[in-house]
Scaffold this motif. Sequence first.
Motif, PDB file in Angstrom:
ATOM      1  N   PHE A 188      11.399   0.334   2.173  1.00  0.00           N
ATOM      2  CA  PHE A 188      12.824   0.491   1.862  1.00  0.00           C
ATOM      3  C   PHE A 188      13.023   0.927   0.423  1.00  0.00           C
ATOM      4  O   PHE A 188      13.791   1.858   0.146  1.00  0.00           O
ATOM      5  N   LEU A 189      12.336   0.243  -0.509  1.00  0.00           N
ATOM      6  CA  LEU A 189      12.482   0.586  -1.921  1.00  0.00           C
ATOM      7  C   LEU A 189      12.011   2.012  -2.191  1.00  0.00           C
ATOM      8  O   LEU A 189      12.625   2.742  -2.981  1.00  0.00           O
ATOM      9  N   LYS A 190      10.942   2.422  -1.555  1.00  0.00           N
ATOM     10  CA  LYS A 190      10.386   3.752  -1.771  1.00  0.00           C
ATOM     11  C   LYS A 190      11.265   4.839  -1.156  1.00  0.00           C
ATOM     12  O   LYS A 190      11.509   5.867  -1.783  1.00  0.00           O
ATOM     13  N   GLN A 191      11.763   4.582   0.042  1.00  0.00           N
ATOM     14  CA  GLN A 191      12.561   5.595   0.729  1.00  0.00           C
ATOM     15  C   GLN A 191      13.930   5.776   0.084  1.00  0.00           C
ATOM     16  O   GLN A 191      14.405   6.893  -0.072  1.00  0.00           O
ATOM     17  N   ARG A 192      14.544   4.689  -0.305  1.00  0.00           N
ATOM     18  CA  ARG A 192      15.905   4.754  -0.864  1.00  0.00           C
ATOM     19  C   ARG A 192      15.922   4.933  -2.380  1.00  0.00           C
ATOM     20  O   ARG A 192      16.990   4.979  -2.975  1.00  0.00           O
ATOM     21  N   LYS A 193      14.740   4.988  -2.997  1.00  0.00           N
ATOM     22  CA  LYS A 193      14.613   5.141  -4.459  1.00  0.00           C
ATOM     23  C   LYS A 193      15.341   4.010  -5.194  1.00  0.00           C
ATOM     24  O   LYS A 193      16.078   4.221  -6.143  1.00  0.00           O
ATOM     25  N   LYS A 194      15.137   2.798  -4.730  1.00  0.00           N
ATOM     26  CA  LYS A 194      15.774   1.614  -5.319  1.00  0.00           C
ATOM     27  C   LYS A 194      14.753   0.803  -6.113  1.00  0.00           C
ATOM     28  O   LYS A 194      14.675  -0.407  -5.996  1.00  0.00           O
ATOM     29  N   PHE A 253       6.964  -8.151   6.233  1.00  0.00           N
ATOM     30  CA  PHE A 253       8.189  -8.159   5.444  1.00  0.00           C
ATOM     31  C   PHE A 253       7.987  -7.419   4.122  1.00  0.00           C
ATOM     32  O   PHE A 253       8.827  -6.611   3.723  1.00  0.00           O
ATOM     33  N   LEU A 254       6.869  -7.688   3.459  1.00  0.00           N
ATOM     34  CA  LEU A 254       6.601  -7.016   2.185  1.00  0.00           C
ATOM     35  C   LEU A 254       6.403  -5.518   2.377  1.00  0.00           C
ATOM     36  O   LEU A 254       6.860  -4.715   1.551  1.00  0.00           O
ATOM     37  N   ARG A 255       5.744  -5.139   3.456  1.00  0.00           N
ATOM     38  CA  ARG A 255       5.540  -3.719   3.743  1.00  0.00           C
ATOM     39  C   ARG A 255       6.882  -3.040   4.027  1.00  0.00           C
ATOM     40  O   ARG A 255       7.141  -1.919   3.554  1.00  0.00           O
ATOM     41  N   ASP A 256       7.742  -3.693   4.794  1.00  0.00           N
ATOM     42  CA  ASP A 256       9.065  -3.134   5.072  1.00  0.00           C
ATOM     43  C   ASP A 256       9.912  -3.051   3.814  1.00  0.00           C
ATOM     44  O   ASP A 256      10.638  -2.069   3.608  1.00  0.00           O
ATOM     45  N   LEU A 257       9.827  -4.076   2.980  1.00  0.00           N
ATOM     46  CA  LEU A 257      10.582  -4.069   1.732  1.00  0.00           C
ATOM     47  C   LEU A 257      10.127  -2.934   0.826  1.00  0.00           C
ATOM     48  O   LEU A 257      10.951  -2.221   0.247  1.00  0.00           O
ATOM     49  N   TRP A 258       8.811  -2.756   0.710  1.00  0.00           N
ATOM     50  CA  TRP A 258       8.293  -1.669  -0.124  1.00  0.00           C
ATOM     51  C   TRP A 258       8.697  -0.310   0.452  1.00  0.00           C
ATOM     52  O   TRP A 258       9.059   0.607  -0.287  1.00  0.00           O
TER      53      TRP A 258
END
Length: 49
Positions: free
Chosen positions: A10-16, A3-8
């Motif tokens: 997502f944040l990295k890809q979407r620049k959020k 979950f943490l890897r997926d969240l990171w």
Amino acid sequence: MDFLRDLWGFLKQRKKFWLLPIIVTLLGLGVLIVLASGTAIAPFIYTLF
């Protein structure tokens, strides 16, 4: 940990990256409430909210 890897990812890809402080704050408050619920300092923690 997936979950943490997926969240990171997502944040990295979407620049959020602005979401990171909000997530950290919410996790910190959650941990504080869980740890304080069974101790003698619980009444003092709950007065903060």
